[in-house]
Design a protein around this motif. Sequence first.
Motif, mmCIF file in Angstrom:
data_model
loop_
_atom_site.group_PDB
_atom_site.id
_atom_site.type_symbol
_atom_site.label_atom_id
_atom_site.label_comp_id
_atom_site.label_asym_id
_atom_site.label_seq_id
_atom_site.Cartn_x
_atom_site.Cartn_y
_atom_site.Cartn_z
ATOM 1 N N ILE A 18 14.286 22.991 45.152
ATOM 2 C CA ILE A 18 14.907 24.163 44.753
ATOM 3 C C ILE A 18 15.433 23.909 43.661
ATOM 4 O O ILE A 18 15.848 25.011 42.767
ATOM 5 C CB ILE A 18 15.361 24.738 45.721
ATOM 6 N N ARG A 19 16.872 22.982 43.428
ATOM 7 C CA ARG A 19 17.997 23.078 42.585
ATOM 8 C C ARG A 19 17.504 22.851 41.602
ATOM 9 O O ARG A 19 18.014 23.337 39.943
ATOM 10 C CB ARG A 19 19.139 22.006 43.367
ATOM 11 N N PRO A 20 16.202 21.629 41.078
ATOM 12 C CA PRO A 20 16.531 21.262 39.648
ATOM 13 C C PRO A 20 15.725 22.181 38.651
ATOM 14 O O PRO A 20 15.995 22.308 37.460
ATOM 15 C CB PRO A 20 15.435 19.765 40.081
ATOM 16 N N PHE A 21 14.558 22.513 40.459
ATOM 17 C CA PHE A 21 13.493 23.914 39.623
ATOM 18 C C PHE A 21 14.954 25.148 38.705
ATOM 19 O O PHE A 21 14.536 25.267 37.707
ATOM 20 C CB PHE A 21 12.843 24.487 40.762
ATOM 21 N N TYR A 22 15.655 25.503 39.366
ATOM 22 C CA TYR A 22 16.477 26.931 38.890
ATOM 23 C C TYR A 22 17.000 25.640 37.677
ATOM 24 O O TYR A 22 17.077 26.863 36.826
ATOM 25 C CB TYR A 22 17.010 27.641 40.309
ATOM 26 N N ARG A 23 17.863 24.475 37.311
ATOM 27 C CA ARG A 23 18.666 24.400 36.754
ATOM 28 C C ARG A 23 17.652 24.264 35.894
ATOM 29 O O ARG A 23 18.334 24.653 34.172
ATOM 30 C CB ARG A 23 18.934 22.893 37.181
ATOM 31 N N LYS A 24 16.734 24.031 35.430
ATOM 32 C CA LYS A 24 15.629 23.775 34.503
ATOM 33 C C LYS A 24 15.527 25.292 33.941
ATOM 34 O O LYS A 24 15.619 25.586 32.250
ATOM 35 C CB LYS A 24 14.639 23.311 35.180
ATOM 36 N N GLN A 25 14.933 26.411 34.704
ATOM 37 C CA GLN A 25 14.760 27.725 34.116
ATOM 38 C C GLN A 25 15.510 28.421 33.336
ATOM 39 O O GLN A 25 15.931 28.722 32.649
ATOM 40 C CB GLN A 25 14.961 28.568 35.137
ATOM 41 N N ALA A 26 17.206 28.017 33.868
ATOM 42 C CA ALA A 26 17.810 28.422 33.700
ATOM 43 C C ALA A 26 18.757 27.775 32.295
ATOM 44 O O ALA A 26 18.931 28.709 31.170
ATOM 45 C CB ALA A 26 20.346 27.698 34.535
ATOM 46 N N ASN A 27 18.342 26.349 31.934
ATOM 47 C CA ASN A 27 18.426 26.313 30.503
ATOM 48 C C ASN A 27 17.438 25.866 29.696
ATOM 49 O O ASN A 27 17.871 26.527 28.614
ATOM 50 C CB ASN A 27 18.127 24.412 30.996
ATOM 51 N N PHE A 28 16.531 27.076 29.930
ATOM 52 C CA PHE A 28 15.737 27.202 28.799
ATOM 53 C C PHE A 28 15.858 28.793 28.542
ATOM 54 O O PHE A 28 15.902 29.351 27.651
ATOM 55 C CB PHE A 28 13.944 27.400 29.788
ATOM 56 N N ALA A 29 16.587 29.531 29.899
ATOM 57 C CA ALA A 29 16.877 30.686 29.560
ATOM 58 C C ALA A 29 17.774 30.785 28.888
ATOM 59 O O ALA A 29 17.619 31.575 27.495
ATOM 60 C CB ALA A 29 17.246 31.744 30.662
ATOM 61 N N VAL A 30 19.181 30.020 28.637
ATOM 62 C CA VAL A 30 19.791 29.913 27.730
ATOM 63 C C VAL A 30 19.323 29.204 26.044
ATOM 64 O O VAL A 30 19.844 29.805 25.214
ATOM 65 C CB VAL A 30 20.968 28.797 28.253
ATOM 66 N N SER A 31 18.498 28.280 26.289
ATOM 67 C CA SER A 31 18.245 28.303 25.322
ATOM 68 C C SER A 31 17.344 29.811 24.188
ATOM 69 O O SER A 31 17.141 29.664 23.036
ATOM 70 C CB SER A 31 16.997 26.997 24.932
ATOM 71 N N LEU A 32 16.371 30.074 24.949
ATOM 72 C CA LEU A 32 16.532 31.321 24.397
ATOM 73 C C LEU A 32 16.510 32.707 23.899
ATOM 74 O O LEU A 32 16.718 33.119 23.124
ATOM 75 C CB LEU A 32 15.660 32.475 25.935
ATOM 76 N N LEU A 33 18.165 33.183 25.403
ATOM 77 C CA LEU A 33 18.894 33.771 24.412
ATOM 78 C C LEU A 33 20.025 33.750 23.664
ATOM 79 O O LEU A 33 20.429 33.789 22.392
ATOM 80 C CB LEU A 33 20.352 33.775 25.491
ATOM 81 N N LYS A 34 20.179 31.640 23.648
ATOM 82 C CA LYS A 34 21.016 31.140 22.328
ATOM 83 C C LYS A 34 19.990 31.567 21.263
ATOM 84 O O LYS A 34 20.948 32.055 19.507
ATOM 85 C CB LYS A 34 20.970 29.925 21.928
ATOM 86 N N GLN A 35 18.937 31.059 20.752
ATOM 87 C CA GLN A 35 18.028 31.898 19.746
ATOM 88 C C GLN A 35 18.257 33.130 19.527
ATOM 89 O O GLN A 35 18.459 33.451 18.238
ATOM 90 C CB GLN A 35 16.678 31.366 19.881
ATOM 91 N N GLU A 36 17.964 34.481 20.288
ATOM 92 C CA GLU A 36 17.598 35.590 19.612
ATOM 93 C C GLU A 36 19.092 35.944 19.191
ATOM 94 O O GLU A 36 19.452 36.824 18.306
ATOM 95 C CB GLU A 36 17.398 36.012 21.094
ATOM 96 N N PHE A 37 20.296 35.352 20.176
ATOM 97 C CA PHE A 37 21.656 36.135 19.534
ATOM 98 C C PHE A 37 22.097 35.216 18.643
ATOM 99 O O PHE A 37 22.802 35.428 18.739
ATOM 100 C CB PHE A 37 22.161 35.988 20.495
ATOM 101 N N ALA A 38 22.117 34.037 17.656
ATOM 102 C CA ALA A 38 21.940 33.230 16.959
ATOM 103 C C ALA A 38 22.949 34.410 15.710
ATOM 104 O O ALA A 38 22.479 35.596 15.385
ATOM 105 C CB ALA A 38 21.922 31.742 16.041
ATOM 106 N N GLY A 39 24.482 34.415 15.623
ATOM 107 C CA GLY A 39 25.619 34.943 14.931
ATOM 108 C C GLY A 39 26.099 36.183 15.559
ATOM 109 O O GLY A 39 26.878 36.829 15.244
ATOM 110 N N CYS A 40 25.560 36.259 17.246
ATOM 111 C CA CYS A 40 25.439 37.841 17.346
ATOM 112 C C CYS A 40 27.215 37.824 18.548
ATOM 113 O O CYS A 40 27.730 36.288 18.804
ATOM 114 C CB CYS A 40 24.777 38.655 18.621
ATOM 115 N N PRO A 41 27.970 38.946 18.653
ATOM 116 C CA PRO A 41 28.879 38.795 19.789
ATOM 117 C C PRO A 41 28.157 38.182 21.582
ATOM 118 O O PRO A 41 29.220 39.543 21.770
ATOM 119 C CB PRO A 41 29.740 39.636 19.403
ATOM 120 N N VAL A 42 27.443 37.343 21.057
ATOM 121 C CA VAL A 42 27.450 37.447 22.621
ATOM 122 C C VAL A 42 27.431 36.708 23.585
ATOM 123 O O VAL A 42 26.909 35.584 23.132
ATOM 124 C CB VAL A 42 25.819 37.646 23.002
ATOM 125 N N LYS A 43 27.469 36.340 24.787
ATOM 126 C CA LYS A 43 28.466 35.320 25.533
ATOM 127 C C LYS A 43 27.222 35.057 26.949
ATOM 128 O O LYS A 43 27.105 36.337 27.622
ATOM 129 C CB LYS A 43 29.736 34.971 25.245
#
Lengths: 432, 432
Positions: free
Chosen positions: A319-344
């Motif tokens: 369960i733990r590794p599953f959500y960790r992987k999901q979190a990292n994946f979602a973070v990478s997507l957010l980083k792509q979407e918001f490169a250069g935006c004031p989003v944290k």
Amino acid sequence: MNFSSFGRKFTGGSGILQLMDDLGKALSEGKPVNMLGGGNPARIAEVNAVYREILQKLADNPDGIESIGNYSTPQGDAKFIGALADFFNREYGWGITADNIALTNGSQNAFFYLFNLFGGRFDSDGQSVDKTILLPLAPEYVGYADAHVEGRHFTAVPPQIVDAEHNGEGGFFKYRVDFDALEHLPEVKAGRIGAICCSRPTNPTGNVLADGEMAKLDALARTLGVPLIIDNAYGMPFPDIIYSDVTLTWNSNTILCFSLSKVGLPGVRTGIIVAAPEVVRAVSCLNAVVNLAPTRFGAAVATPLIADGRLKTLSHDVIRPFYRKQANFAVSLLKQEFAGCPVKIHKPEGAIFLWVWFDGLPVPAQELYRRLKNRGTLVIPGEHFFVGMDTAGYRHAQECIRISIAQEEDVLRKGIAAIGAEVRALYGQARR
Amino acid sequence: MNFSSFGRKFTGGSGILQLMDDLGKALSEGKPVNMLGGGNPARIAEVNAVYREILQKLADNPDGIESIGNYSTPQGDAKFIGALADFFNREYGWGITADNIALTNGSQNAFFYLFNLFGGRFDSDGQSVDKTILLPLAPEYVGYADAHVEGRHFTAVPPQIVDAEHNGEGGFFKYRVDFDALEHLPEVKAGRIGAICCSRPTNPTGNVLADGEMAKLDALARTLGVPLIIDNAYGMPFPDIIYSDVTLTWNSNTILCFSLSKVGLPGVRTGIIVAAPEVVRAVSCLNAVVNLAPTRFGAAVATPLIADGRLKTLSHDVIRPFYRKQANFAVSLLKQEFAGCPVKIHKPEGAIFLWVWFDGLPVPAQELYRRLKNRGTLVIPGEHFFVGMDTAGYRHAQECIRISIAQEEDVLRKGIAAIGAEVRALYGQARR
């Protein structure tokens, strides 16, 4: 029909109920929806295979019929309580007995009891005092907000916001408890705190209070002569969706609340309270009046998995590794979407959500929510999570949203793309 | 720890909680006990075989994992609600939809909601009025007594007591609603009634209110502008433990409460409310705050049995005859024990209890209970069931006990023999 004041309070359109209705309706309309709004755990095949194996055993042996065919006592299923006491003693050496454990129909049910036991009106010697539940770190779980049978009794202060790194990268922030502000709260000084409560990991942010922060809260609770309630629904040892290096402690002034929901069993509605016997006794009394006895099937499913330690290993290894992987994946997507935006993004330390801060967002998050819903993507706007705070003058609360990371990759991809497009348009920025 | 006034109310030793503790303790001490005190349904092999078959199917197909692995909405499992609406329309032609049905974590949970929705403090136009739940026929179910979050809000009047026959024999009595007394109650005249509530069949007496009595209560409720709440936990069409020739009706001013407990599924904690949409909506709101969502496994077990009509036929062909036989057996034992004594049995018209009246009993039933407990036989003394009445000057309330007929024949035989010996000694009479 005429409802009592109690009835009007609970049916009178609280923000979150409207929101839940809204989410439910959007889903039932049959249009494709990127559901990043709810708190449902993910379906993990390896985990479900274990539950299916247990279901088969319950069909084969008498425990299954026993668990559906008889009431437990109001305290809850005795076999499960015994197995839990042994497990916690084995794992943590707490030295507890069955008198330290009560079961409830899920965590929400536990918090309904606890907030009304320790918050609200206190009468003694002809004097009446209203006490409040101190939430040391806002934002906190939105489900707490309406739990009081009379009025709303929460007190919170804005968090300290510090920059943070995650996996060696910037663009993250972290909330910390503002102890100085807490200790100077008028309610604290006036003895009007009934209990301190925090979720750890925090729903909605994925923040994990550090051991040092917990020790300070424990000390503050003792100074005030009130219990420290810890909502451990996402914590160790099950579901163990927690990545920071912290420890789980318990003492007789702590009320520690566990849940079977996030190990993938939300439908069985089983919460677990570990506390001093007087609290367990009070919860049992409330169970008797509110529910006669708690439901037993969750206990029947979990007992063998607690007894042989599999719920812990399943949590840690799957369960733990599953959500960790999901979190990292979602973070990478957010980083792509918001490169250069004031989003944290709040540093993901656990739980099944990401908490995203759109600094300077030109509209309130509630309006962003509405626009995203029209595009078929559901999130939860941040305002609702600042329980116990007046957010009218606190812009940060209106610049955040909670998104679930429990969904399949494709849903995360589409949903986060929709958020990106909408927010970039609001900022007036193109995708880089 | 300091508890709020709410906490003190619910933990402050209500009579029934003490009693339940007492029963629980007696059972856990390991001494042989003739358990005629509880409300657990019987284990009926033919019924359990069906549940085992369903458990097997839930292990085999995805519905089982779905029911434990996801939340329902706060209203409850949508599939089960749909199956119930179809079933009730098919059987009774009520013309209801899913908007007329909410699920709860058992009946007790439903009554906790309903009594607080319709009883307690009503505020309007700056005026505050305390309203009460009218229980038209005392004695009533003891579990109602403590349900209010503030104070106790029930009103009842003594019943009319008439002699009755059962299977062509005398020695029985029956309670009837004293409508004249009801209509002259100060609370009725002052508009201080929030709802009318009755169980049918009645727990504890096995009385079944006649269709004519129900029609009068329905009319009274409409006159007062309040709902009529019917606790149908033992009624038709499931578990159908009802022997008199009556009908089940519903209209939009009626709140009809069903339960899966007495068909043999108390551990799944599933109650069903059929009511006007505004009541269903209020219950859903309360579910959200108190429990997040109701438990789903009971719904998963019952859905196929409601859809194919088997729960109805199983109730009518197996459960009903089983309890009828048990009732007749227990009656025959009581008749043997108390030949020549001033002892009458309430005419058994349904439910899983006999209500026995020891006319002129030299000690209160509470003391009889204590003495029987010392002999290893557990019953429930009558006083506790006269909810909403001051029983201090009402001797009849202290001359009755409730005994469960759900136990095996041998337990009934030993338990009733113990009651016989104790009561005959109190009367100073030998066994004939």
